[in-house]
Scaffold this motif. Structure first.
Motif, mmCIF file in Angstrom:
data_model
loop_
_atom_site.group_PDB
_atom_site.id
_atom_site.type_symbol
_atom_site.label_atom_id
_atom_site.label_comp_id
_atom_site.label_asym_id
_atom_site.label_seq_id
_atom_site.Cartn_x
_atom_site.Cartn_y
_atom_site.Cartn_z
ATOM 1 N N ASP A 141 10.102 3.015 4.111
ATOM 2 C CA ASP A 141 10.258 3.424 2.386
ATOM 3 C C ASP A 141 8.946 3.168 1.767
ATOM 4 O O ASP A 141 9.012 1.878 1.307
ATOM 5 C CB ASP A 141 11.594 2.942 1.902
ATOM 6 C CG ASP A 141 11.810 3.148 0.683
ATOM 7 O OD1 ASP A 141 11.413 4.384 0.300
ATOM 8 O OD2 ASP A 141 12.475 2.504 -0.366
ATOM 9 N N ILE A 142 8.090 3.925 1.766
ATOM 10 C CA ILE A 142 7.018 3.773 1.151
ATOM 11 C C ILE A 142 6.915 4.870 -0.057
ATOM 12 O O ILE A 142 6.742 6.027 0.225
ATOM 13 C CB ILE A 142 5.801 3.796 2.159
ATOM 14 C CG1 ILE A 142 5.728 2.794 3.393
ATOM 15 C CG2 ILE A 142 4.458 3.833 1.464
ATOM 16 C CD1 ILE A 142 4.702 3.134 4.361
ATOM 17 N N TYR A 163 0.832 -1.253 -0.152
ATOM 18 C CA TYR A 163 -0.133 -0.029 0.216
ATOM 19 C C TYR A 163 0.971 1.125 -0.126
ATOM 20 O O TYR A 163 1.782 1.416 0.701
ATOM 21 C CB TYR A 163 -0.860 -0.032 1.456
ATOM 22 C CG TYR A 163 -2.248 0.491 1.232
ATOM 23 C CD1 TYR A 163 -2.939 0.248 -0.025
ATOM 24 C CD2 TYR A 163 -2.742 1.197 2.067
ATOM 25 C CE1 TYR A 163 -4.355 0.639 -0.162
ATOM 26 C CE2 TYR A 163 -4.164 1.760 2.017
ATOM 27 C CZ TYR A 163 -4.797 1.256 1.037
ATOM 28 O OH TYR A 163 -6.061 1.657 0.986
ATOM 29 N N PRO A 164 0.653 2.135 -0.893
ATOM 30 C CA PRO A 164 1.465 3.327 -1.027
ATOM 31 C C PRO A 164 0.899 4.594 -0.160
ATOM 32 O O PRO A 164 -0.442 4.405 0.243
ATOM 33 C CB PRO A 164 1.446 3.756 -2.456
ATOM 34 C CG PRO A 164 0.174 3.274 -2.956
ATOM 35 C CD PRO A 164 -0.023 1.976 -1.982
ATOM 36 N N VAL A 224 2.975 -3.527 9.360
ATOM 37 C CA VAL A 224 3.856 -3.417 8.633
ATOM 38 C C VAL A 224 3.606 -1.934 7.998
ATOM 39 O O VAL A 224 2.650 -1.486 7.524
ATOM 40 C CB VAL A 224 4.368 -4.555 7.364
ATOM 41 C CG1 VAL A 224 4.460 -5.583 8.111
ATOM 42 C CG2 VAL A 224 2.890 -4.592 6.622
ATOM 43 N N PHE A 225 4.610 -1.304 7.481
ATOM 44 C CA PHE A 225 4.671 -0.182 6.594
ATOM 45 C C PHE A 225 5.627 -0.303 5.402
ATOM 46 O O PHE A 225 6.800 -0.019 5.576
ATOM 47 C CB PHE A 225 5.074 1.255 7.543
ATOM 48 C CG PHE A 225 4.469 1.482 8.815
ATOM 49 C CD1 PHE A 225 3.194 1.713 8.797
ATOM 50 C CD2 PHE A 225 4.964 1.007 9.939
ATOM 51 C CE1 PHE A 225 2.359 1.715 10.010
ATOM 52 C CE2 PHE A 225 4.360 1.166 11.302
ATOM 53 C CZ PHE A 225 2.960 1.721 11.179
ATOM 54 N N GLY A 277 2.981 12.640 7.170
ATOM 55 C CA GLY A 277 1.839 12.433 7.287
ATOM 56 C C GLY A 277 1.357 11.062 7.704
ATOM 57 O O GLY A 277 0.643 10.768 8.553
ATOM 58 N N LEU A 278 2.034 10.102 7.316
ATOM 59 C CA LEU A 278 2.005 8.657 8.011
ATOM 60 C C LEU A 278 2.166 8.663 9.176
ATOM 61 O O LEU A 278 1.844 7.937 10.026
ATOM 62 C CB LEU A 278 2.473 7.575 7.214
ATOM 63 C CG LEU A 278 3.149 6.233 7.466
ATOM 64 C CD1 LEU A 278 1.321 5.460 7.556
ATOM 65 C CD2 LEU A 278 4.011 5.456 6.836
#
Length: 168
Positions: A165-166, A48-49, A97-98, A131-132
């Protein structure tokens, strides 16, 4: 006159069970082609971005309006076929998870039935990683206050979101 109606992928949650979900492409419901007799399990958050664009997790095939994810094929519901299919699936996100950044912390549902990641990503889309991190900070604060996370888990989650790292 031309009218543009761009289609996007989206997830719809069942009202009585947020883990039971369906996929749609614009107004068209998609079904999972499968002869299995139990719900299919899908994991999507790893891909997911920040933009919440599902096309990173659910990819088109060569057929019109047909996609693949988790090794399964999703096709429009209106296609006349005798193939077995599932309209609903179970969302399975066992660990927080990110992107590729794992935390080792279970992605538990809260009082409303939404998992930690559901609550975080519902606050998106995010313009950037900051923002995340803000969303993770807010959701984890609420989870600690509710006794659903420890202070150490919260610290781990915020650090993981900050180094994730998204893609946008």
């Amino acid at each position: 006159m031309e009218i543009a109606a761009p289609f996007t992928l989206r997830i719809e949650r069942a009202l009585d069970d947020p883990a039971t979900q369906a996929v749609a492409y614009g107004p068209v419901p998609l079904v999972i082609r499968s002869s299995a007799t139990a719900y299919q399990n899908l994991t999507l958050y790893r891909d997911y971005p920040l933009s919440r664009d599902l096309s990173s997790a659910i990819r088109p095939t060569g057929e019109p309006m047909t996609f693949t994810t988790n090794g399964l094929t999703l096709a429009p519901f209106y296609i006349n076929t005798t193939d077995d299919y599932h309209v609903y699936f179970k969302r399975t996100e066992p660990e927080i998870v990110f992107g590729a950044t794992a935390t080792g912390i279970e992605n538990r549902p809260g009082a409303e039935g939404l998992t930690f990641l559901d609550e975080v990503w519902d606050r998106g889309p995010f313009r950037n990683r900051g923002g995340l991190v803000q969303a993770v900070t807010a959701v984890s604060r609420d989870r600690v206050a509710a006794g659903e996370l420890t202070a150490d888990e919260r610290h781990t989650l915020i650090k993981a979101a900050a180094r994730a790292d998204i893609a946008s």
